[in-house]
Write a protein that holds these residues in place. Structure first.
Motif, PDB file in Angstrom:
ATOM      1  N   UNK A  27       0.828  -1.214   0.000  1.00 20.69           N
ATOM      2  CA  UNK A  27       0.000   0.000   0.000  1.00 20.69           C
ATOM      3  C   UNK A  27       0.860   1.262   0.000  1.00 20.69           C
ATOM      4  N   UNK A  28       0.579   2.161  -0.929  1.00 11.82           N
ATOM      5  CA  UNK A  28       1.404   3.357  -1.062  1.00 11.82           C
ATOM      6  C   UNK A  28       1.235   4.296   0.130  1.00 11.82           C
ATOM      7  N   UNK A  29       0.103   4.215   0.839  1.00  7.66           N
ATOM      8  CA  UNK A  29      -0.087   5.094   1.997  1.00  7.66           C
ATOM      9  C   UNK A  29       0.838   4.712   3.159  1.00  7.66           C
ATOM     10  N   UNK A  30       1.500   3.557   3.045  1.00  5.89           N
ATOM     11  CA  UNK A  30       2.477   3.139   4.058  1.00  5.89           C
ATOM     12  C   UNK A  30       3.912   3.453   3.621  1.00  5.89           C
ATOM     13  N   UNK A  31       4.040   4.166   2.507  1.00  4.53           N
ATOM     14  CA  UNK A  31       5.349   4.510   1.946  1.00  4.53           C
ATOM     15  C   UNK A  31       5.601   6.009   2.116  1.00  4.53           C
ATOM     16  N   UNK A  32       6.788   6.355   2.581  1.00  4.34           N
ATOM     17  CA  UNK A  32       7.195   7.765   2.631  1.00  4.34           C
ATOM     18  C   UNK A  32       7.634   8.159   1.233  1.00  4.34           C
TER      19      UNK A  32
END
Length: 197
Positions: free
Chosen positions: A113-118
């Protein structure tokens, strides 16, 4: 009776001193402008800015800052990096970061999930945990790209592109000037480049 009045006077004086301490801060605007490319490979200027309140070393109050804004020339996409001192800090890691958004971004280097990526993160020169601690030179890592560099808004096509992802962090040199001074005005983008595209 005299002892009670003296204690009250000292207590009032101490209270006024504590209330006055927050006003001892010095206020600054920080900004940088550097050349780069967006994810489509177009040359673009990148503007980074934030504001800070710096307290004297003797104060018990820690320095404070706004979020860090990262803007790309010719684009409507604005990134806001935050740290754990800000309410809007996401769950994509520690330090100074901006998390990806599922509808807008994809990670270039990590799956999941991209929302867990800085997607954007300050990574050096030392380990920086707070924007208020960033100095004149720092490194900015970009690990995402836009799902769609351009989107339709009504009858208009708008760029949502931003600084190209890179395995090597960008080195940024920021100026720090007193807030409200003539030098605190952010450098403007040359919008004629956008019309030419």
């Amino acid at each position: 009776m005299l002892l009670i009045n003296t204690c009250r006077t000292k207590l009032v004086g101490l209270t006024l001193l504590v209330l006055a301490l927050p006003g001892c801060a010095s206020y600054y605007t920080h900004y940088a402008m550097f050349p780069g490319e967006n994810s489509s490979g177009d040359p673009r200027q990148i503007r980074v800015s934030w504001q800070s309140a710096d307290y004297p070393g003797w104060s018990f109050i820690r320095d404070k800052s706004t979020t860090m804004k990262v803007e790309t020339q010719c684009s409507d996409r604005v990134w806001r990096l935050s740290d754990d001192s800000h309410n809007q800090a996401g769950d994509c890691g520690a330090g100074v970061r901006a998390c990806g958004q599922k509808k807008l971004d994809e990670s270039v280097y990590k799956s999941g999930p991209v929302n867990e990526v800085a997607c954007l993160q300050v990574v050096g020169p030392e380990s920086v945990e707070r924007i208020a601690d960033i100095g004149a030179k720092f490194q900015l890592s970009v690990a995402c790209r836009p799902l769609a560099p351009e989107v339709s808004k009504g009858d208009e096509v708008v760029s949502m592109d931003y600084l190209r992802a890179s395995a090597v962090a960008y080195t940024v040199y920021a100026r720090r000037v007193p807030r409200g001074s003539l030098g605190a005005r952010l450098p403007a983008f040359d919008e004629s480049v956008c019309k030419a595209d």
